[in-house]
Scaffold this active site. Sequence first.
Site, PDB file in Angstrom:
ATOM      1  N   LYS A 121      -5.516  37.493 -62.819  1.00 31.34           N
ATOM      2  CA  LYS A 121      -6.888  37.459 -62.291  1.00 31.34           C
ATOM      3  C   LYS A 121      -7.930  37.662 -63.381  1.00 31.34           C
ATOM      4  O   LYS A 121      -9.106  37.371 -63.161  1.00 31.34           O
ATOM      5  CB  LYS A 121      -7.068  38.503 -61.185  1.00 31.34           C
ATOM      6  CG  LYS A 121      -6.388  38.099 -59.893  1.00 31.34           C
ATOM      7  CD  LYS A 121      -6.995  38.780 -58.684  1.00 31.34           C
ATOM      8  CE  LYS A 121      -6.456  38.167 -57.408  1.00 31.34           C
ATOM      9  NZ  LYS A 121      -6.770  38.939 -56.225  1.00 31.34           N
ATOM     10  N   LYS A 205       1.758  28.814 -56.928  1.00 30.74           N
ATOM     11  CA  LYS A 205       1.982  29.257 -55.544  1.00 30.74           C
ATOM     12  C   LYS A 205       0.845  28.764 -54.634  1.00 30.74           C
ATOM     13  O   LYS A 205      -0.297  28.639 -55.081  1.00 30.74           O
ATOM     14  CB  LYS A 205       2.171  30.772 -55.543  1.00 30.74           C
ATOM     15  CG  LYS A 205       1.132  31.556 -54.865  1.00 30.74           C
ATOM     16  CD  LYS A 205       1.349  33.043 -54.879  1.00 30.74           C
ATOM     17  CE  LYS A 205      -0.056  33.637 -54.839  1.00 30.74           C
ATOM     18  NZ  LYS A 205      -0.200  35.017 -54.571  1.00 30.74           N
ATOM     19  N   LYS A 208      -4.684  31.099 -50.774  1.00 29.51           N
ATOM     20  CA  LYS A 208      -5.961  30.925 -50.070  1.00 29.51           C
ATOM     21  C   LYS A 208      -7.115  30.840 -51.056  1.00 29.51           C
ATOM     22  O   LYS A 208      -8.203  30.408 -50.701  1.00 29.51           O
ATOM     23  CB  LYS A 208      -6.175  32.039 -49.038  1.00 29.51           C
ATOM     24  CG  LYS A 208      -5.993  33.450 -49.517  1.00 29.51           C
ATOM     25  CD  LYS A 208      -5.854  34.430 -48.334  1.00 29.51           C
ATOM     26  CE  LYS A 208      -5.323  35.778 -48.798  1.00 29.51           C
ATOM     27  NZ  LYS A 208      -4.425  36.432 -47.881  1.00 29.51           N
TER      28      LYS A 208
HETATM   29  P1  TYM Z   1      -1.786  38.549 -49.757  1.00 29.40           P
HETATM   30  O1  TYM Z   1      -2.908  38.765 -48.820  1.00 29.40           O
HETATM   31  O2  TYM Z   1      -2.038  37.777 -50.990  1.00 29.40           O
HETATM   32  O3  TYM Z   1      -0.595  37.847 -48.996  1.00 29.40           O
HETATM   33  C1  TYM Z   1      -0.078  38.371 -47.768  1.00 29.40           C
HETATM   34  C2  TYM Z   1       1.421  38.140 -47.691  1.00 29.40           C
HETATM   35  O4  TYM Z   1       1.698  36.744 -47.793  1.00 29.40           O
HETATM   36  C3  TYM Z   1       2.642  36.516 -48.830  1.00 29.40           C
HETATM   37  N1  TYM Z   1       2.324  35.236 -49.481  1.00 29.40           N
HETATM   38  C4  TYM Z   1       3.210  34.264 -49.693  1.00 29.40           C
HETATM   39  N2  TYM Z   1       4.514  34.174 -49.403  1.00 29.40           N
HETATM   40  C5  TYM Z   1       5.150  33.030 -49.738  1.00 29.40           C
HETATM   41  N3  TYM Z   1       4.534  31.997 -50.365  1.00 29.40           N
HETATM   42  C6  TYM Z   1       3.219  32.045 -50.684  1.00 29.40           C
HETATM   43  N4  TYM Z   1       2.618  31.024 -51.278  1.00 29.40           N
HETATM   44  C7  TYM Z   1       2.502  33.224 -50.343  1.00 29.40           C
HETATM   45  N5  TYM Z   1       1.211  33.622 -50.501  1.00 29.40           N
HETATM   46  C8  TYM Z   1       1.122  34.852 -49.967  1.00 29.40           C
HETATM   47  C9  TYM Z   1       2.453  37.683 -49.794  1.00 29.40           C
HETATM   48  O5  TYM Z   1       3.592  37.885 -50.591  1.00 29.40           O
HETATM   49  C10 TYM Z   1       2.196  38.814 -48.832  1.00 29.40           C
HETATM   50  O6  TYM Z   1       3.414  39.330 -48.333  1.00 29.40           O
HETATM   51  N6  TYM Z   1      -1.321  42.919 -52.135  1.00 29.40           N
HETATM   52  C11 TYM Z   1      -1.011  42.206 -50.912  1.00 29.40           C
HETATM   53  C12 TYM Z   1      -1.566  42.868 -49.668  1.00 29.40           C
HETATM   54  C13 TYM Z   1      -1.165  44.303 -49.502  1.00 29.40           C
HETATM   55  C14 TYM Z   1       0.132  44.766 -49.109  1.00 29.40           C
HETATM   56  C15 TYM Z   1       0.020  46.174 -49.030  1.00 29.40           C
HETATM   57  C16 TYM Z   1       1.333  44.117 -48.846  1.00 29.40           C
HETATM   58  C17 TYM Z   1      -1.963  45.386 -49.631  1.00 29.40           C
HETATM   59  N7  TYM Z   1      -1.251  46.501 -49.356  1.00 29.40           N
HETATM   60  C18 TYM Z   1       1.113  46.975 -48.686  1.00 29.40           C
HETATM   61  C19 TYM Z   1       2.432  44.927 -48.489  1.00 29.40           C
HETATM   62  C20 TYM Z   1       2.316  46.318 -48.409  1.00 29.40           C
HETATM   63  C21 TYM Z   1      -1.613  40.814 -50.997  1.00 29.40           C
HETATM   64  O7  TYM Z   1      -2.533  40.553 -51.720  1.00 29.40           O
HETATM   65  O8  TYM Z   1      -1.088  39.930 -50.111  1.00 29.40           O
END
Ligand code: TYM
Length: 348
Positions: A121, A205, A208
């Site tokens: 980032k 990947k 969004k």
């Molecule tokens: P975030 O919001 O980017 O994504 C949410 C979940 O979706 C999964 N994901 C994907 N899985 C497969 N292929 C993809 N292209 C893809 N894009 C997103 C992510 O792996 C995630 O499981 N830091 C985290 C949010 C968070 C969190 C937590 C997760 C905050 N606190 C505690 C677990 C436990 C995040 O940015 O996810």
Amino acid sequence: MTDTPNAAFKPRIFSGIQPSGGLTLGNYLGALKRFVEKQDEGIETIYCLVDMHAITVWQDPERLRRQTREGAAAFIAAGIDPARSILFNQSQVSAHAELAWIFNCVARMGWMGRMTQWKDKTAGKNAEAASLGLFAYPALMAADILVYHATMVPVGEDQKQHLELTRDIAIKFNNDYKVDFFPVTEPVIEGEATRVMSLRDGTKKMSKSDPSDQSRINLTDDADTIAAKIRKAKTDPEPLPETLEGLRDRPEARNLVNIYAALSGMTAAQVVAENAGAQFGTFKPKLAELAVAKLGPITAEMNRLLQDPAEIDRILGQGADRAEAIARPILDKVYDIVGMIRSRGSRG
Ligand code: TYM
């Protein structure tokens, strides 16, 4: 005292999604769909829209509110039952922020600096101009999980490093204070779609935040848009091989096979075996049809739920009350372990 034996902790699942944009097929296959499976296995499940993580980069307030409700609607439309799972937004349970501060004092700067998400980032940009919150992001994530003593966290592949850091924080806290207080949480990264890739570039990947809308399928896309995006997805001129081995150096083809597998409940090997020799001209319409059949009802239900934002807010509020009831006693114990006097009101 090194590792905490998780046997001492009740199985409990926590996971979160950032309401920082519309949800994608990656979020659905890598996270939401699996959250529902975990709920249906009968384990205690706590799911969170992490709005405080979202503001580590700029969010327009009105959009953040809308996207949080949209995210909640997506959870419910995908099959999360707010009576069985706890569903809420992070900022309503202040225990997350409170424990995050303590973890900011446990975690080391060097650990944060090594996080690939931080590096990605800030790559090519002025890291000095990034928010302090973005740097400390993983400590808040560890707090999300550990404030519930969660033992398992289902996520996509991209979150693996953050979960390793969560384990490091738990272990260091336990060692520093000579307690067996926090569990060493297990990441649960399983299935055929732990890393759904961009439809435009099979090495990136699906995200969004990708500037190209053609790179992703959004949970709000209608049937025609989904079909058009899949039709235009980058592929190669070769037909599908007979075994997965033949997809080794074909990331775009492999991605479409994985998506098909995850949507249909087949393994990637079965998809390849069933479609061996097929051209993408044949496979893509099949995939589009499947994607529309699986996602269409979710989108329709999301739109229905979004007609009544007050009801969504009510569900999030109730979820927050239930989350708070679990988190607060754990946080009180943390303050006690750390040596903070808590003498207000009726306490003690
Ligand atoms: P975030 O919001 O980017 O994504 C949410 C979940 O979706 C999964 N994901 C994907 N899985 C497969 N292929 C993809 N292209 C893809 N894009 C997103 C992510 O792996 C995630 O499981 N830091 C985290 C949010 C968070 C969190 C937590 C997760 C905050 N606190 C505690 C677990 C436990 C995040 O940015 O996810």
